[in-house]
Design a protein around this motif. Structure first.
Motif, PDB file in Angstrom:
ATOM      1  N   GLU A  62       8.958  -1.070  -6.516  1.00  0.00           N
ATOM      2  CA  GLU A  62       7.766  -0.258  -6.729  1.00  0.00           C
ATOM      3  C   GLU A  62       6.655  -1.076  -7.388  1.00  0.00           C
ATOM      4  O   GLU A  62       5.473  -0.948  -7.040  1.00  0.00           O
ATOM      5  CB  GLU A  62       8.110   0.950  -7.607  1.00  0.00           C
ATOM      6  CG  GLU A  62       6.975   1.944  -7.791  1.00  0.00           C
ATOM      7  CD  GLU A  62       6.609   2.667  -6.497  1.00  0.00           C
ATOM      8  OE1 GLU A  62       5.558   3.330  -6.475  1.00  0.00           O
ATOM      9  OE2 GLU A  62       7.354   2.564  -5.512  1.00  0.00           O
ATOM     10  N   THR A  63       7.051  -1.916  -8.346  1.00  0.00           N
ATOM     11  CA  THR A  63       6.067  -2.797  -8.994  1.00  0.00           C
ATOM     12  C   THR A  63       5.479  -3.774  -7.988  1.00  0.00           C
ATOM     13  O   THR A  63       4.279  -4.042  -7.993  1.00  0.00           O
ATOM     14  CB  THR A  63       6.731  -3.570 -10.139  1.00  0.00           C
ATOM     15  OG1 THR A  63       7.284  -2.646 -11.083  1.00  0.00           O
ATOM     16  CG2 THR A  63       5.723  -4.464 -10.850  1.00  0.00           C
ATOM     17  N   LEU A  64       6.322  -4.302  -7.107  1.00  0.00           N
ATOM     18  CA  LEU A  64       5.853  -5.234  -6.089  1.00  0.00           C
ATOM     19  C   LEU A  64       4.868  -4.561  -5.138  1.00  0.00           C
ATOM     20  O   LEU A  64       3.889  -5.170  -4.702  1.00  0.00           O
ATOM     21  CB  LEU A  64       7.046  -5.786  -5.311  1.00  0.00           C
ATOM     22  CG  LEU A  64       6.741  -6.913  -4.315  1.00  0.00           C
ATOM     23  CD1 LEU A  64       6.150  -8.115  -5.043  1.00  0.00           C
ATOM     24  CD2 LEU A  64       8.008  -7.317  -3.567  1.00  0.00           C
ATOM     25  N   ARG A  65       5.118  -3.283  -4.842  1.00  0.00           N
ATOM     26  CA  ARG A  65       4.208  -2.541  -3.964  1.00  0.00           C
ATOM     27  C   ARG A  65       2.840  -2.395  -4.619  1.00  0.00           C
ATOM     28  O   ARG A  65       1.804  -2.608  -3.974  1.00  0.00           O
ATOM     29  CB  ARG A  65       4.784  -1.153  -3.669  1.00  0.00           C
ATOM     30  CG  ARG A  65       3.958  -0.352  -2.653  1.00  0.00           C
ATOM     31  CD  ARG A  65       4.630   0.964  -2.329  1.00  0.00           C
ATOM     32  NE  ARG A  65       4.528   1.893  -3.434  1.00  0.00           N
ATOM     33  CZ  ARG A  65       3.492   2.711  -3.632  1.00  0.00           C
ATOM     34  NH1 ARG A  65       2.462   2.698  -2.789  1.00  0.00           N
ATOM     35  NH2 ARG A  65       3.467   3.537  -4.652  1.00  0.00           N
ATOM     36  N   TYR A  66       2.822  -2.031  -5.909  1.00  0.00           N
ATOM     37  CA  TYR A  66       1.550  -1.937  -6.627  1.00  0.00           C
ATOM     38  C   TYR A  66       0.843  -3.290  -6.677  1.00  0.00           C
ATOM     39  O   TYR A  66      -0.371  -3.377  -6.506  1.00  0.00           O
ATOM     40  CB  TYR A  66       1.782  -1.425  -8.056  1.00  0.00           C
ATOM     41  CG  TYR A  66       1.865   0.069  -8.161  1.00  0.00           C
ATOM     42  CD1 TYR A  66       0.737   0.861  -7.940  1.00  0.00           C
ATOM     43  CD2 TYR A  66       3.061   0.700  -8.489  1.00  0.00           C
ATOM     44  CE1 TYR A  66       0.806   2.244  -8.041  1.00  0.00           C
ATOM     45  CE2 TYR A  66       3.140   2.080  -8.588  1.00  0.00           C
ATOM     46  CZ  TYR A  66       2.006   2.853  -8.362  1.00  0.00           C
ATOM     47  OH  TYR A  66       2.078   4.213  -8.453  1.00  0.00           O
ATOM     48  N   MET A  67       1.613  -4.349  -6.923  1.00  0.00           N
ATOM     49  CA  MET A  67       1.025  -5.689  -6.966  1.00  0.00           C
ATOM     50  C   MET A  67       0.353  -6.045  -5.647  1.00  0.00           C
ATOM     51  O   MET A  67      -0.724  -6.631  -5.618  1.00  0.00           O
ATOM     52  CB  MET A  67       2.106  -6.732  -7.295  1.00  0.00           C
ATOM     53  CG  MET A  67       2.472  -6.813  -8.765  1.00  0.00           C
ATOM     54  SD  MET A  67       3.762  -8.051  -9.060  1.00  0.00           S
ATOM     55  CE  MET A  67       3.006  -9.510  -8.358  1.00  0.00           C
ATOM     56  N   THR A  68       1.006  -5.682  -4.552  1.00  0.00           N
ATOM     57  CA  THR A  68       0.445  -5.981  -3.232  1.00  0.00           C
ATOM     58  C   THR A  68      -0.868  -5.237  -3.009  1.00  0.00           C
ATOM     59  O   THR A  68      -1.858  -5.813  -2.534  1.00  0.00           O
ATOM     60  CB  THR A  68       1.448  -5.597  -2.135  1.00  0.00           C
ATOM     61  OG1 THR A  68       2.676  -6.309  -2.334  1.00  0.00           O
ATOM     62  CG2 THR A  68       0.897  -5.927  -0.755  1.00  0.00           C
ATOM     63  N   ILE A  69      -0.890  -3.953  -3.389  1.00  0.00           N
ATOM     64  CA  ILE A  69      -2.100  -3.151  -3.213  1.00  0.00           C
ATOM     65  C   ILE A  69      -3.255  -3.736  -4.017  1.00  0.00           C
ATOM     66  O   ILE A  69      -4.366  -3.950  -3.503  1.00  0.00           O
ATOM     67  CB  ILE A  69      -1.846  -1.690  -3.634  1.00  0.00           C
ATOM     68  CG1 ILE A  69      -0.863  -1.021  -2.655  1.00  0.00           C
ATOM     69  CG2 ILE A  69      -3.165  -0.902  -3.691  1.00  0.00           C
ATOM     70  CD1 ILE A  69      -0.394   0.346  -3.103  1.00  0.00           C
TER      71      ILE A  69
END
Length: 262
Positions: free
Chosen positions: A124-131
């Motif tokens: 989930e953190t990686l998804r936010y980082m990507t956005i």
């Protein structure tokens, strides 16, 4: 270490740019010419090489720790591209603006790449980082492009004297004004569209929204109004400085992101 490497590459880029633009800078900004006055041409080249070697060394260290050479490749690509920009592309139509904007924006995804390769990040953190990486990269690219065009407007006299074919020379200052305005307006539009999304997420994101409205969107709107009234070199210099300040406030908005991700 990656941040330090990019700072060294950027500083080296300024040195080699001043080295190649010595004649043009003598026309455009004679009071800010340091090569041959504060430092010799040989000294400038030595500083340029040293900073790039240090940046490459940091890139090697990070790549070795991560077990992959992507960070070093990115740093090396920026070094090469900045050299070719200063030597060949700066005075050419459009390509120099895009090149510098891309290099400026590349620091954000490279940092995200290093964090991702380091491991230990929740999906989930990686998804936010990507956005946020995509958003900040786009912000940096568009704003850097606008500032590069403003700098071309500021330097038009010297560029024209030395055979430059920058956008203000080829298309005219009025058209260049409209392009700068279009870039700023597109940025304002995207940021404005994000505000309802931020307000809907809760108190942490609403603080980011207030920050971006007061210190990014409104200043960009004010700069947009000033673009069409700019005529003199001093006007363009002030516009460039104001855009740099918005770049700073945009970077500082990252401080809110950790509270939104955690």
């Amino acid at each position: 270490m990656i941040t330090a490497a990019y700072m060294l590459v950027a500083a080296a880029g300024y040195v080699i740019n001043d080295y190649f633009d010595l004649g043009i800078d003598t026309v455009n900004k004679p009071d800010k010419v340091f090569i041959t006055r504060g430092i010799s041409r040989g000294g400038a080249l030595a500083a340029y090489v040293l900073m790039n070697v240090l940046a490459a060394g940091l890139g090697c260290a990070v790549s070795w720790q991560l077990g992959g050479w992507a960070p070093l490749y990115c740093i090396f690509a920026c070094i090469v591209l900045l050299y070719f920009y200063s030597a060949f592309f700066k005075k050419r139509f459009l390509i120099g603006n895009i090149l510098v904007a891309g290099i400026s924006a590349s620091a954000v995804p490279v940092l995200a790449l290093v964090e991702g390769d380091a491991g230990g990040i929740f999906p989930e953190t990686l998804r936010y980082m990507t956005i946020y990486t995509v958003l900040y990269t786009g912000f940096a690219f568009i704003l850097s492009f606008a500032r590069e065009l403003v700098k071309d407007l500021e330097d038009a006299e010297g560029d024209r004297r030395y055979g430059g074919r920058t956008m203000p020379i080829v298309l005219g200052a009025r058209t260049a004004h409209w392009i700068v305005a279009g870039a700023l307006l597109s940025l304002i539009g995207v940021l404005a569209a994000l505000q309802p999304v931020l307000w809907a997420q809760g108190s942490n994101t609403s603080m980011l929204s207030l920050y971006s409205i007061c210190l990014i969107i409104l200043p960009l709107g004010w700069i947009l109004l000033k673009v069409f009234g700019a005529r003199a070199v001093q006007d363009y210099h002030r516009l460039s400085t104001w855009i740099k300040l918005v770049m700073l406030t945009g970077i500082l908005s990252m401080l809110f992101i950790q509270f939104m991700i955690l």
